[in-house]
Design an enzyme around this catalytic site. Structure first.
Site, PDB file in Angstrom:
ATOM      1  N   ASP A  55      12.831  -4.882 -58.011  1.00 11.47           N
ATOM      2  CA  ASP A  55      13.695  -4.318 -59.049  1.00 11.47           C
ATOM      3  C   ASP A  55      13.244  -4.737 -60.446  1.00 11.47           C
ATOM      4  OD1 ASP A  55      15.156  -3.149 -57.075  1.00 11.47           O
ATOM      5  OD2 ASP A  55      16.815  -4.578 -57.146  1.00 11.47           O
TER       6      ASP A  55
ATOM      7  N   GLU B   2      10.283  -5.171 -61.649  1.00 14.14           N
ATOM      8  CA  GLU B   2       9.187  -4.339 -62.144  1.00 14.14           C
ATOM      9  C   GLU B   2       9.718  -2.977 -62.571  1.00 14.14           C
ATOM     10  OE1 GLU B   2       5.281  -2.809 -62.986  1.00 14.14           O
ATOM     11  OE2 GLU B   2       6.309  -4.745 -63.078  1.00 14.14           O
ATOM     12  N   TYR B   3      10.621  -2.400 -61.795  1.00 14.34           N
ATOM     13  CA  TYR B   3      11.233  -1.120 -62.156  1.00 14.34           C
ATOM     14  C   TYR B   3      11.951  -1.245 -63.497  1.00 14.34           C
ATOM     15  CZ  TYR B   3      14.104   3.096 -61.841  1.00 14.34           C
ATOM     16  OH  TYR B   3      14.710   4.308 -62.101  1.00 14.34           O
ATOM     17  N   ASP B   4      12.725  -2.327 -63.645  1.00 12.02           N
ATOM     18  CA  ASP B   4      13.469  -2.532 -64.889  1.00 12.02           C
ATOM     19  C   ASP B   4      12.530  -2.704 -66.082  1.00 12.02           C
ATOM     20  OD1 ASP B   4      15.788  -2.375 -63.427  1.00 12.02           O
ATOM     21  OD2 ASP B   4      16.053  -4.539 -63.255  1.00 12.02           O
TER      22      ASP B   4
ATOM     23  N   SER C 282      34.520  25.134 -47.297  1.00 12.31           N
ATOM     24  CA  SER C 282      34.951  23.964 -46.537  1.00 12.31           C
ATOM     25  C   SER C 282      34.590  24.172 -45.074  1.00 12.31           C
ATOM     26  CB  SER C 282      36.452  23.740 -46.706  1.00 12.31           C
ATOM     27  OG  SER C 282      37.150  24.917 -46.328  1.00 12.31           O
TER      28      SER C 282
ATOM     29  N   GLU D  38      24.771  15.944 -38.178  1.00 12.77           N
ATOM     30  CA  GLU D  38      24.619  14.964 -39.250  1.00 12.77           C
ATOM     31  C   GLU D  38      25.952  14.270 -39.503  1.00 12.77           C
ATOM     32  OE1 GLU D  38      24.491  17.768 -43.077  1.00 12.77           O
ATOM     33  OE2 GLU D  38      23.468  18.590 -41.328  1.00 12.77           O
TER      34      GLU D  38
ATOM     35  N   LYS E 170      29.266  13.098 -41.244  1.00 13.13           N
ATOM     36  CA  LYS E 170      30.110  13.691 -42.290  1.00 13.13           C
ATOM     37  C   LYS E 170      30.447  12.598 -43.302  1.00 13.13           C
ATOM     38  CE  LYS E 170      34.228  16.509 -43.060  1.00 13.13           C
ATOM     39  NZ  LYS E 170      34.784  15.653 -44.119  1.00 13.13           N
TER      40      LYS E 170
ATOM     41  N   ASP F 201      31.874  10.561 -46.349  1.00 18.21           N
ATOM     42  CA  ASP F 201      33.194  10.566 -46.975  1.00 18.21           C
ATOM     43  C   ASP F 201      33.019  10.289 -48.463  1.00 18.21           C
ATOM     44  OD1 ASP F 201      35.885  10.842 -47.136  1.00 18.21           O
ATOM     45  OD2 ASP F 201      36.383   8.875 -46.325  1.00 18.21           O
TER      46      ASP F 201
ATOM     47  N   ARG G 247      32.795  20.593 -56.220  1.00 13.88           N
ATOM     48  CA  ARG G 247      33.188  21.753 -55.407  1.00 13.88           C
ATOM     49  C   ARG G 247      34.332  22.515 -56.080  1.00 13.88           C
ATOM     50  NH1 ARG G 247      33.205  22.586 -49.781  1.00 13.88           N
ATOM     51  NH2 ARG G 247      32.962  20.386 -49.329  1.00 13.88           N
TER      52      ARG G 247
ATOM     53  N   GLU H 213      26.472  15.477 -50.816  1.00 17.69           N
ATOM     54  CA  GLU H 213      27.606  14.579 -50.992  1.00 17.69           C
ATOM     55  C   GLU H 213      27.204  13.397 -51.854  1.00 17.69           C
ATOM     56  OE1 GLU H 213      31.717  14.230 -49.285  1.00 17.69           O
ATOM     57  OE2 GLU H 213      30.168  15.775 -49.215  1.00 17.69           O
TER      58      GLU H 213
ATOM     59  N   TYR I 275      22.908  18.260 -47.903  1.00 17.98           N
ATOM     60  CA  TYR I 275      23.213  18.767 -46.568  1.00 17.98           C
ATOM     61  C   TYR I 275      23.029  20.283 -46.430  1.00 17.98           C
ATOM     62  CZ  TYR I 275      27.908  19.477 -48.661  1.00 17.98           C
ATOM     63  OH  TYR I 275      28.958  19.835 -49.475  1.00 17.98           O
TER      64      TYR I 275
ATOM     65  N   LYS J 137      35.871  15.480 -36.208  1.00 18.69           N
ATOM     66  CA  LYS J 137      36.422  14.356 -36.970  1.00 18.69           C
ATOM     67  C   LYS J 137      36.644  13.130 -36.084  1.00 18.69           C
ATOM     68  CE  LYS J 137      37.526  14.568 -40.756  1.00 18.69           C
ATOM     69  NZ  LYS J 137      38.686  15.144 -41.463  1.00 18.69           N
TER      70      LYS J 137
ATOM     71  N   CYS K 212      53.991 -26.227 -44.457  1.00 15.75           N
ATOM     72  CA  CYS K 212      53.359 -25.627 -43.286  1.00 15.75           C
ATOM     73  C   CYS K 212      54.412 -25.120 -42.302  1.00 15.75           C
ATOM     74  CB  CYS K 212      52.458 -26.652 -42.602  1.00 15.75           C
ATOM     75  SG  CYS K 212      51.731 -26.050 -41.049  1.00 15.75           S
TER      76      CYS K 212
ATOM     77  N   CYS L 293      53.909 -27.545 -38.903  1.00 19.03           N
ATOM     78  CA  CYS L 293      54.171 -28.994 -38.876  1.00 19.03           C
ATOM     79  C   CYS L 293      54.959 -29.491 -40.084  1.00 19.03           C
ATOM     80  CB  CYS L 293      52.857 -29.761 -38.779  1.00 19.03           C
ATOM     81  SG  CYS L 293      51.854 -29.678 -40.285  1.00 19.03           S
TER      82      CYS L 293
ATOM     83  N   CYS M  41      47.303 -26.079 -45.187  1.00 20.99           N
ATOM     84  CA  CYS M  41      48.124 -27.194 -44.716  1.00 20.99           C
ATOM     85  C   CYS M  41      47.260 -28.448 -44.694  1.00 20.99           C
ATOM     86  CB  CYS M  41      48.647 -26.895 -43.309  1.00 20.99           C
ATOM     87  SG  CYS M  41      49.273 -28.335 -42.417  1.00 20.99           S
TER      88      CYS M  41
ATOM     89  N   CYS N 240      48.856 -31.349 -37.275  1.00 22.67           N
ATOM     90  CA  CYS N 240      49.383 -29.990 -37.198  1.00 22.67           C
ATOM     91  C   CYS N 240      48.973 -29.369 -35.864  1.00 22.67           C
ATOM     92  CB  CYS N 240      48.844 -29.162 -38.361  1.00 22.67           C
ATOM     93  SG  CYS N 240      49.359 -27.435 -38.326  1.00 22.67           S
TER      94      CYS N 240
END
Length: 673
Positions: free
Chosen positions: A34, A36-38, A83, A114, A116, A118, A137, A174, A226, A317, A411, A414, A429, A435
């Site tokens: 990371d 090097e990317y930065d 949908s 594949e 689904k 969320d 959407r 998604e 998708y 689902k 507690c 005890c 406790c 105890c």
């Protein structure tokens, strides 16, 4: 020295950063750290700052966010975003296939399956390979323009790769928030005293609809494609199957879920569903089912659509993971280390595939954060094997007689004092072995597989022995006699003798397992092993100062203090002396020529299930070769051994570019020594 041409350097940096994003998000094979990317990103931003005319709308620097919007404008989709109809059991899946075959007049031979996701459905429009706009959407016909926010998502290419992509293409997919990003977001919110998000989907939706794209950029969102919408100006024909079209998108640099699979029958669709359902908790992102699509594009066209859904696709689902029920009461349980945990007693409700009547409320702070009261309607969440928890209270349905939850001042077992140390969320406790609850949990831990491994001494038997006042501390186990055990309910002579034999066998152990068996706070398997290897003897550990204890790998000041003070309390020392007097022993740890050990200086981590050997054995054998075996993955990790059902640790290792090895690889590696 030849001066750097700014325009040429911007082109080089843009290509490099786009390649690195492609390797990370599409190929799942990061090639640079990371940092090097930065560094390259900062260089690009600096050049664009000096030469604004070189900054393009598709520059990787635009992912950090632009000026805040006053509102979102509306976008009409070139092709409606539909949908899906749902199925909830195998019979409904069979009906889907039957209807599909009746509609098309032919056998449905192949499907694309594949997960689904969320998250939030979006449509990306690319014109001449450049990301032109992005929309939610919405109602399927019209969505909100979220182009600026989508540009901040590193997984989404600003420019398609290659040269054979269409002149214009809508790519549907998604946007989601991986669990790691979700956890980090809520942790940051908690430190600021802010309310966190209830689940990754809400977090993703809230992040994508920020008017300030800089906030979106900070949220760690990701994306999987998708499907496609309108496709115009095709130079290379689109594939004739859905599965192959997804791989076309991947070839153009668009991420596609690695779990997609082509199957050839209803039975295979159902098997795929069961496999993903079983592995749901191991995935790095939230899913709520499986989407099954007829693979043939010609077949899809023939099947057509109904109202707002295609006839050729269906979502199978998963059982609901969130439900609403009533909070009847709250009990307070005492754990092995004295931690006081509030447990919600609920009106039983079916959620996540099981009937739930209890849920954790974690601690006093969580109760206050949720603002929940006894009598409330509450939202319960259960994900995989995770303990059910209360997500929120439905305040709009709060009854007039709802009662505040009162955290105990002493507690509940005890009556000892409860303390809460500064900086800790958990109240405890202070009764220790006085105890009854802590006594039971301490003995259960002592006899557990990773500690003394007393075969046949299960949790219920420990509770029975404590309740019958036959044992008060772990050392009392070794004073049990056959006549005593035979007085217990459902205890025959054969079972009793087997337990006594197991207790005798457990006396032969290792220093590391003995340390772990004592149940010292924060001293897990790896820490106990590192302590044993470093100090070699129990006496040396007992004599060590806090500063000397922190010389051990994986032992920070907090762990060192827990260990130091544990070994200076008279009642703990009495327990240790009693255990040693009962005959517990271990072989001496020999000094090793560390220079001759092949793994000296390396840090290994083991995750998942190993079948050819237990994880404890694997840890011992790796440690014997000189490696430090840690419990968590970090940038210092040398190798991750990933057994079956390896989860978040494997994901983190891959994200950090750490080498991994499966069980076969480990077996072959250890066979060399």
């Amino acid at each position: 020295m030849t001066a750097v041409n700014p325009e040429q350097r911007v082109s080089e940096l843009t290509k490099l950063l786009n390649d690195y994003n492609h390797q990370y998000y599409v190929l799942d094979n990061p090639t640079v750290p990371d940092a090097e990317y930065d560094r390259l990103m900062r260089e690009l931003q600096a050049i664009e700052g000096e030469h604004p005319q070189l900054k393009s709308a598709t520059s990787p620097s635009q992912r950090v966010g632009g000026e805040a919007l006053d509102s979102f404008s509306q976008i009409t989709h070139l092709k409606p975003m539909l949908s899906l109809d749902n199925a909830f059991n195998d019979d409904e899946m069979a009906d889907f296939v039957r209807r599909l075959e009746e509609r098309t007049g032919q056998n449905a031979e192949a499907f694309c399956c594949e997960p689904k996701l969320d998250g939030l459905a979006v449509s990306l429009l690319y014109v001449d390979g450049q990301l032109a706009r992005a929309a939610t959407r919405g109602d399927g016909q019209v969505g909100e323009d979220i182009t600026q926010n989508v540009k901040t998502i590193k997984a989404i290419p600003l420019t398609l790769r290659g040269e054979d992509y269409p002149a214009q293409i809508e790519i549907r997919g998604e946007v989601f928030m991986p669990f790691a990003a979700f956890d980090g977001l809520n942790e940051r919110a908690a430190t600021k005293g802010e309310k966190g998000f209830a689940n990754p989907r809400n977090a993703a939706a809230g992040s994508l609809r920020q008017l300030d794209s800089k906030i979106t950029a900070s949220r760690g969102l990701s994306f999987y494609a998708y499907s496609t919408g309108v496709v115009d100006g095709v130079t290379t024909p689109m594939a004739s199957t859905h599965y192959d079209q997804l791989h076309q998108l991947k070839g153009w640099g668009v991420p596609v879920c690695p779990e997609i699979k082509r199957v050839n029958s209803l039975d295979e669709m159902i098997s795929y569903y069961q496999d993903i359902l079983n592995r749901r908790s191991e995935l790095a992102y939230e899913i709520d089912g499986v989407v099954n699509k007829l693979d043939s594009i010609a077949g899809q066209d023939k099947a057509g659509f109904v109202a707002k859904a295609p006839r050729w696709a269906i979502a199978y689902k998963f059982p609901a993971q969130e439900e609403i029920t009533t909070l009847l009461d709250v009990d307070f349980q005492v754990g092995r280390t004295g931690s006081i945990t509030p447990v919600a007693r609920l009106e039983p409700v079916f959620v996540g595939g099981v009937t739930v009547s209890n849920a954790t409320l974690h601690n006093k702070d969580e109760i206050e954060r949720l603002g929940v009261k006894i009598g409330d309607k509450v939202v319960i969440r259960r994900a995989g094997d995770v303990i059910p928890q209360i997500v929120s209270a439905v305040e709009a349905q709060r009854p007039d007689d709802a009662k505040d939850i009162e955290f105990p001042e002493s507690c509940p077992v005890c009556d000892s004092e409860i303390e809460r140390l500064e900086g800790e969320a958990v109240a405890r406790c202070v009764g220790g072995l006085v105890c009854g609850a802590q006594r039971k949990e301490a003995i259960k831990h002592f006899a557990s597989r990773k500690a003394l491994d007393v075969d046949g001494l299960g949790d219920k038997l420990v509770e029975q022995l404590v309740d019958e006042d036959m044992i008060q501390a772990p050392s009392d186990l070794f004073n049990l006699t056959l006549p005593q055990l035979l007085n217990l309910e459902r205890m025959g002579e054969k079972k009793a003798q087997k337990l006594l034999d197991a207790l005798e066998a457990s006396k032969s152990t290792t220093l590391a397992k003995f340390l772990y068996s004592l149940g010292i706070r924060e001293v897990g398997e790896a820490t106990a092993s590192n302590l044993a290897q470093h100090f070699k003897t129990l006496d040396a550990i007992k004599a060590a100062s806090v500063s000397r204890l922190t010389d051990v790998d994986d032992v920070g000041e907090i762990v060192a203090k827990h260990l130091y003070y544990f070994l200076r309390k008279d009642n703990n020392l009495e327990v240790i002396d009693s255990l040693l007097a009962s005959g517990i022993h271990w072989p001496e740890i020999e000094e090793k020529d560390e220079a001759a050990l092949p793994l000296v200086g390396q840090t290994w981590v083991i995750t998942g299930t190993l079948h050819s050997m237990g994880r404890s054995e694997a840890k011992e054998r790796i440690a014997a070769l000189g490696a430090k075996v840690a419990g968590s993955v970090s940038a210092k990790t040398t190798m991750l051994v990933a057994g079956e059902k390896a989860g978040s640790k494997l994901t983190k290792a891959q994200d950090l570019g750490i080498k991994t090895m499966d069980e076969d690889g480990l077996t072959a590696f250890l066979a060399q020594f």
